[in-house]
Scaffold this motif. Structure first.
Motif, PDB file in Angstrom:
ATOM      1  N   ALA A 111      56.931 -42.566 104.437  1.00 58.17           N
ATOM      2  CA  ALA A 111      58.596 -42.606 104.710  1.00 58.17           C
ATOM      3  C   ALA A 111      59.166 -41.307 104.584  1.00 58.17           C
ATOM      4  O   ALA A 111      58.927 -40.648 103.820  1.00 58.17           O
ATOM      5  N   ARG A 113      62.345 -38.397 105.521  1.00 60.08           N
ATOM      6  CA  ARG A 113      63.795 -37.882 105.053  1.00 60.08           C
ATOM      7  C   ARG A 113      64.567 -38.360 106.398  1.00 60.08           C
ATOM      8  O   ARG A 113      64.145 -37.758 107.371  1.00 60.08           O
ATOM      9  N   CYS A 126      67.654 -42.074 101.149  1.00 57.04           N
ATOM     10  CA  CYS A 126      66.496 -41.267 100.690  1.00 57.04           C
ATOM     11  C   CYS A 126      66.459 -40.765  99.273  1.00 57.04           C
ATOM     12  O   CYS A 126      65.329 -40.362  98.857  1.00 57.04           O
ATOM     13  N   MET A 129      64.640 -43.376  97.326  1.00 52.85           N
ATOM     14  CA  MET A 129      63.180 -43.328  97.321  1.00 52.85           C
ATOM     15  C   MET A 129      62.700 -42.020  96.796  1.00 52.85           C
ATOM     16  O   MET A 129      61.866 -42.342  95.984  1.00 52.85           O
ATOM     17  N   VAL A 145      56.834 -46.039  97.116  1.00 57.00           N
ATOM     18  CA  VAL A 145      57.988 -46.959  97.290  1.00 57.00           C
ATOM     19  C   VAL A 145      57.535 -48.577  97.913  1.00 57.00           C
ATOM     20  O   VAL A 145      56.606 -48.466  98.167  1.00 57.00           O
ATOM     21  N   PHE A 148      61.486 -49.117 102.910  1.00 53.28           N
ATOM     22  CA  PHE A 148      61.391 -47.696 103.518  1.00 53.28           C
ATOM     23  C   PHE A 148      62.416 -48.077 104.867  1.00 53.28           C
ATOM     24  O   PHE A 148      62.845 -49.148 105.024  1.00 53.28           O
ATOM     25  N   SER A 153      59.369 -43.891 109.505  1.00 52.55           N
ATOM     26  CA  SER A 153      58.026 -44.291 109.205  1.00 52.55           C
ATOM     27  C   SER A 153      57.026 -43.970 109.782  1.00 52.55           C
ATOM     28  O   SER A 153      57.214 -44.239 111.141  1.00 52.55           O
ATOM     29  N   CYS A 191      54.534 -44.213 100.455  1.00 48.61           N
ATOM     30  CA  CYS A 191      55.356 -43.146  99.629  1.00 48.61           C
ATOM     31  C   CYS A 191      56.218 -42.365 100.397  1.00 48.61           C
ATOM     32  O   CYS A 191      56.101 -42.331 101.568  1.00 48.61           O
ATOM     33  N   TYR A 192      57.060 -42.014  99.789  1.00 51.59           N
ATOM     34  CA  TYR A 192      58.126 -40.995 100.481  1.00 51.59           C
ATOM     35  C   TYR A 192      57.834 -39.725 100.408  1.00 51.59           C
ATOM     36  O   TYR A 192      57.536 -39.133  99.378  1.00 51.59           O
ATOM     37  N   ASP A 194      59.547 -36.069 101.281  1.00 52.28           N
ATOM     38  CA  ASP A 194      60.870 -35.468 101.660  1.00 52.28           C
ATOM     39  C   ASP A 194      60.581 -34.417 102.820  1.00 52.28           C
ATOM     40  O   ASP A 194      61.620 -34.078 103.502  1.00 52.28           O
TER      41      ASP A 194
END
Length: 286
Positions: A111, A113, A126, A129, A145, A148, A153, A191-192, A194
């Motif tokens: 995922a 930003r 954001c 997450m 996470v 999302f 994504s 997962c996130y 950035d």
């Protein structure tokens, strides 16, 4: 460099926003598939005329968020990035995501930003997450996470197809939560990250806010009924009924969910215990 990512866009009756998005995506080397959900405007004809390199799948009717499933099945790359007709990927984001997928075999979804345009501000989701209480394992490039923003994504196509994609029962919106639960249940991490950036300029062509709120509450309840213990589902239904005593939209959401109960019962399966613990951690009161 040959790209390993296809961009999939589901759209309906937003041809001007879609054309703008396709203009941005021209900067990338990725193939693009547009899945049209039965638009009544000239979406299909215009994309085929002005963007001949884009593959168009014209469904002829609206299947909601599961239209993306058609696009993923049609893709022939190992990864798929989702856009909405009002969002696009920053240069370099897809290449970096490919590196992350190659370096983390258990990673099923990243995922990104989200930068909201034209203000250039970060979507507040954001921050949620980034501070996920699920933590960050050594084998992941960001915090885990279980939810999302779909238009920001990127998925491993193999993982997406294995779990069945977005569930048609939910139609739209809020389909991301159930999908992330199913990914986790199948052993794939979400997962996130950035450093990956997607831009979103919210469309001015939106339906009534009450209708969206009703659909969101309906799908929250349906998601619970589909995967969580009976007691949790009953408690959420009772809470929505109580809310409906003073909120007609909530009452309508409960009725809409009840209409889908037969379909839900046919697809119901409990999350594994470890995933249910993660969901409880995310949903407990602050």
């Amino acid at each position: 460099m040959v790209t390993e990512t296809t961009v999939v866009i589901a759209t309906r009756d937003r041809v001007e926003e879609l054309v703008r998005t396709l203009g941005h995506l021209r900067r990338l080397s990725a193939p693009v598939i547009v899945v049209d959900n039965g638009s009544s405007d000239d979406t299909v004809a215009r994309v085929r005329r002005d963007f001949p390199q884009v593959r168009v799948l014209a469904l002829g009717h609206n299947v909601g968020a599961s239209a993306r499933n058609r696009g993923v099945r049609a893709a022939d790359t190992p990864y798929v990035a989702f856009c909405d007709d009002d969002s696009w990927w920053a240069p370099g984001a897809l290449d970096r995501a490919e590196e992350l997928f190659r370096g983390h075999p258990g990673l099923g979804l990243v995922a990104a930003r989200v930068v909201v345009e034209p203000e250039g501000r970060e979507d507040p989701v954001c921050a949620e997450m980034a501070s996920s209480p699920l933590g960050r394992g050594d084998d992941l490039p960001g915090p885990r996470v279980l939810g999302f923003i779909c238009c920001a994504s990127i998925v491993r196509r193999e993982a997406f197809l294995r779990v069945g994609g977005f569930n048609p029962v939910l139609f739209f919106p809020g389909e991301e939560r159930l999908f992330s639960w199913d990914m986790a249940a199948a052993g794939w991490a979400c997962c996130y990250v950035d450093e990956l950036v997607a831009h979103h300029r919210p469309s001015t062509s939106r339906g009534p806010s009450a209708a969206r709120r009703r659909a969101e509450m309906r799908n929250d309840l349906l998601t619970t009924w589909l995967r969580r213990p009976v007691g949790v589902g009953l408690a959420e239904a009772v809470a929505l009924a109580r809310r409906g005593a003073g909120d007609g939209v909530a009452w309508a959401a409960l009725g809409a969910a009840a209409l889908k109960l037969p379909a839900v019962l046919g697809q119901r399966r409990l999350l594994p215990a470890d995933v249910e613990r993660q969901v409880r951690l995310l949903t407990r009161p602050a």
